[in-house]
Design an enzyme around this catalytic site. Structure first.
Site, mmCIF file in Angstrom:
data_model
loop_
_atom_site.group_PDB
_atom_site.id
_atom_site.type_symbol
_atom_site.label_atom_id
_atom_site.label_comp_id
_atom_site.label_asym_id
_atom_site.label_seq_id
_atom_site.Cartn_x
_atom_site.Cartn_y
_atom_site.Cartn_z
ATOM 1 N N HIS A 187 0.926 -1.116 -0.151
ATOM 2 C CA HIS A 187 -0.062 0.059 0.007
ATOM 3 C C HIS A 187 0.863 1.198 0.037
ATOM 4 O O HIS A 187 0.643 2.229 -0.484
ATOM 5 C CB HIS A 187 -0.704 0.184 1.190
ATOM 6 C CG HIS A 187 -1.967 -0.850 1.082
ATOM 7 N ND1 HIS A 187 -3.172 -0.442 0.094
ATOM 8 C CD2 HIS A 187 -2.516 -2.112 1.193
ATOM 9 C CE1 HIS A 187 -3.794 -1.516 -0.207
ATOM 10 N NE2 HIS A 187 -3.748 -2.402 0.818
ATOM 11 N N CYS A 485 -2.866 -4.340 -15.215
ATOM 12 C CA CYS A 485 -3.520 -3.234 -14.375
ATOM 13 C C CYS A 485 -2.468 -3.109 -12.993
ATOM 14 O O CYS A 485 -2.886 -2.508 -12.237
ATOM 15 C CB CYS A 485 -4.907 -3.333 -14.052
ATOM 16 S SG CYS A 485 -5.409 -4.729 -13.156
HETATM 17 C C1 PEP Z 1 -2.696 -6.820 -8.537
HETATM 18 O O1 PEP Z 1 -2.915 -7.868 -7.933
HETATM 19 O O2 PEP Z 1 -1.950 -6.327 -9.371
HETATM 20 C C2 PEP Z 1 -3.822 -5.706 -8.632
HETATM 21 C C3 PEP Z 1 -4.079 -4.822 -9.625
HETATM 22 O O3 PEP Z 1 -4.906 -5.835 -7.567
HETATM 23 P P1 PEP Z 1 -4.712 -5.114 -6.315
HETATM 24 O O4 PEP Z 1 -3.270 -4.583 -6.119
HETATM 25 O O5 PEP Z 1 -5.735 -4.289 -6.164
HETATM 26 O O6 PEP Z 1 -4.521 -6.310 -5.294
#
Ligand code: PEP
Ligand code: MG
Length: 560
Positions: A187, A485
């Site tokens: 995060h 993403c």
């Molecule tokens: C990922 O896991 O790459 C993703 C885009 O989702 P998150 O970071 O929200 O788990």
């Protein structure tokens, strides 16, 4: 020279200020120290001091035009000034409890009332806890918890940052972030990139650096220089300026130098992120993390509330793509109203799409809300499910989404099994979006929240690159699009490699968009493919990047 992992590009310099440790619960058996009426006066003085401090911050926030922050602070001042709190604490001190325990318990009664009221009121519990901890800090002489308050720019040093700490970070004052914990997909990293603040994570011993020491933080290389010489600062700033100029020049839709269109989209957590996405030239939304709307809540979001939150984003991107991910609760993003906290391995537990298998009411309601927004907006609305592992999961989600009336239902590829069997999954999904954050965590069995494992969490790891190549290949056989993403898409060098591997769109934190567009515009599709080929042949993450850079001269020139 100390080194961590650079996770948010740019250079920041300033004196170190540390995040104070959280306040721990006062001893339940703590006894009153001295006379009850003197202690009551001390408690009253402490709450007054906290209110005055909050008032000063609220005034400053309004003078800077930060009306939303000022409103939250004003609401906190009202809570802190409630005479009922001091009276309730006085009654408990009358029974012999220590001042800090008495205030803790009095706040507890108000807290239960707010939580029981649900909705907006329950959402204020975290604000109340913040005031309680501030009052206890004053009473016990501890530093006020949370982000240090300062009018002077500083480098924030912390063990780690939680999503809830975001609110306290002022990007005009915090020039860089350095943490001991966290990896490239934690995060802290995502938050820093979202706010455009240079950041280094996984730096052992960062919290041992003396407060006030000037440090130079390079968010690309991960280097943190203690007490840098003026010329070092100048050099680092000059490189950062060169990169910024390249980013500024890259306007218009994303495309390679020879005109291959690659949509460059934004990752958002809610309507509040839309303006930033637009300002940075996003061509739509590639990942709407809907669970971010509901963190810190104890109740399930209502249908109308969801429609509003999705509609607002969809309306901001008429005729553009908005990819909404259904709730991805669990592991690093726990939601109290759906997750079970007793799992031994939450990242491997009932999270993401798996939560729907036994209780599909939350997913069904979300899909219905999205279907309504699809018909009421002009955006090209796509939906996708997180944590899809196999064909059953894919069919389950696709059936549910299409039954709800949604036109385009895809899956995230973030579990290695899904990447490896992508040729089958592509038959049952309308599109793929690769979540490299989780894909890396699961491929290398390295929890993305643990700083000590940061080495494994690089999306440059050849194992991850091969999985991405496999997923893109599986999609292309079925003529389906395959985006990325995860945070990998935000790395300009890796972005070119991803395109070379067959990825058709890239979605990232908004501030990364201009530099990624610049990277694409500087190289042909053939150069990207050559970079991808040699990266796949790399034995280590470092080798893969080094080999790729040999085919991406514009980026090498910028020292990336
Ligand atoms: C990922 O896991 O790459 C993703 C885009 O989702 P998150 O970071 O929200 O788990
Ligand atoms: Mg994920």
């Amino acid at each position: 020279m100390p080194k961590g992992v650079g996770v948010s590009a740019g250079v920041g310099v300033g004196p170190v200020r540390k995040m104070a440790a959280p306040i721990t619960e006062p001893d339940p058996n703590g006894q009153l120290n001295g006379d009850a009426s003197a202690e009551k006066a001390r408690v009253a003085a402490a709450t007054k001091a906290v209110s005055e401090d909050l008032q000063a911050r609220a005034d400053k926030a309004s003078s800077l035009g930060r009306d939303e922050a000022a409103e939250v602070l004003e609401a906190q001042i009202m809570m802190a000034s409630d005479p009922g709190l001091v009276d309730a604490a006085a009654a408990k001190m009358g029974e012999g409890l220590s001042a800090e325990r008495a205030i803790y318990e009095s706040f507890g009664t108000f807290r239960d009332m707010l939580a029981a009221a649900g909705g907006y009121m329950a959402g204020r519990v975290a604000d109340l806890d913040d005031i309680r901890d501030r009052v206890i800090a004053v009473l016990t002489g501890q530093p006020v918890p949370g982000i240090p308050e300062s009018d002077e720019p500083f480098v924030l040093v912390a063990e780690d940052l939680a999503p809830a700490d975001t609110a306290g970070i002022d990007a005009d004052i915090v020039t860089a972030i350095v943490t001991v914990q966290g990896g490239p997909t934690s995060h802290t990293a995502i938050l820093a990139r979202t706010m455009g603040i240079p950041a280094v994570v996984a730096m052992e011993g960062a919290t041992d650096v003396e407060t006030g020491t000037t440090v130079l933080v390079d968010g690309s290389s991960g280097e943190v220089t203690l007490s840098p010489a003026e010329e070092q600062i100048e050099r680092a700033k000059a490189v950062a300026a060169k990169r910024a100029a390249a980013a500024k020049a890259a306007t218009g839709p994303g495309a390679t130098k020879d005109g291959e269109r690659i949509s460059v989209l934004a990752n958002i957590g809610g309507p509040a992120d839309v303006a930033d996405a637009q300002d940075n030239g996003a061509e739509g939304v590639g990942l709407y993390r809907t669970e971010f709307l509901f963190l810190d809540r104890n109740d399930k979001p209502g249908f109308d509330e969801q429609v509003r939150a999705y509609q607002e984003v969809a309306d901001a991107f008429p005729n553009q793509k908005v990819v909404v991910r259904t709730l991805d609760a669990g592991a690093d993003k726990p939601l109290p109203f759906v997750n079970n906290d007793d799992e031994p391995n939450p990242a491997l537990g009932v999270r993401g799409l798996r939560l729907a298998f036994n209780h599909d009411d939350v997913l069904d309601e979300q899909l219905r809300a999205l279907a309504q927004v699809q018909s009421d907006s002009h955006a090209d609305l796509w939906v996708m499910a997180p944590m899809v592992a196999d064909l059953n999961d894919t069919k389950y989600f696709h059936d549910k989404a299409t039954t709800a009336g949604l036109n385009t239902a895809g899956i995230m590829i973030e579990v290695p099994s899904a990447a490896i069997t992508s040729a089958h999954l592509a038959k049952a999904a309308d599109f793929f979006s690769i979540g490299t954050n989780d894909l890396t965590q699961y491929a290398y069995a390295a929890d993305r929240q643990i700083g000590a494992l940061a080495r494994y969490q690089s999306p440059w790891q050849p194992g991850v690159l091969h999985l991405i190549a496999q997923a893109a290949q599986g999609a292309s056989v079925e003529d389906k699009v395959c985006g990325v993403c995860g945070e990998a898409a935000a790395d300009p060098v890796l972005a070119c490699v991803l395109v070379g591997l067959g990825v058709t769109s890239l979605s990232m934190s908004a501030p990364a968009i201009p530099m990624v567009k610049a990277a694409l515009a500087g190289h042909t599709l053939e150069q990207c493919r050559n970079a991808a080929d040699v990266a796949l042949g790399g034995a280590t993450a470092e080798d893969a990047k080094e080999a790729a850079l040999a085919h991406l001269p514009e980026l090498r020139e910028l020292g990336l």
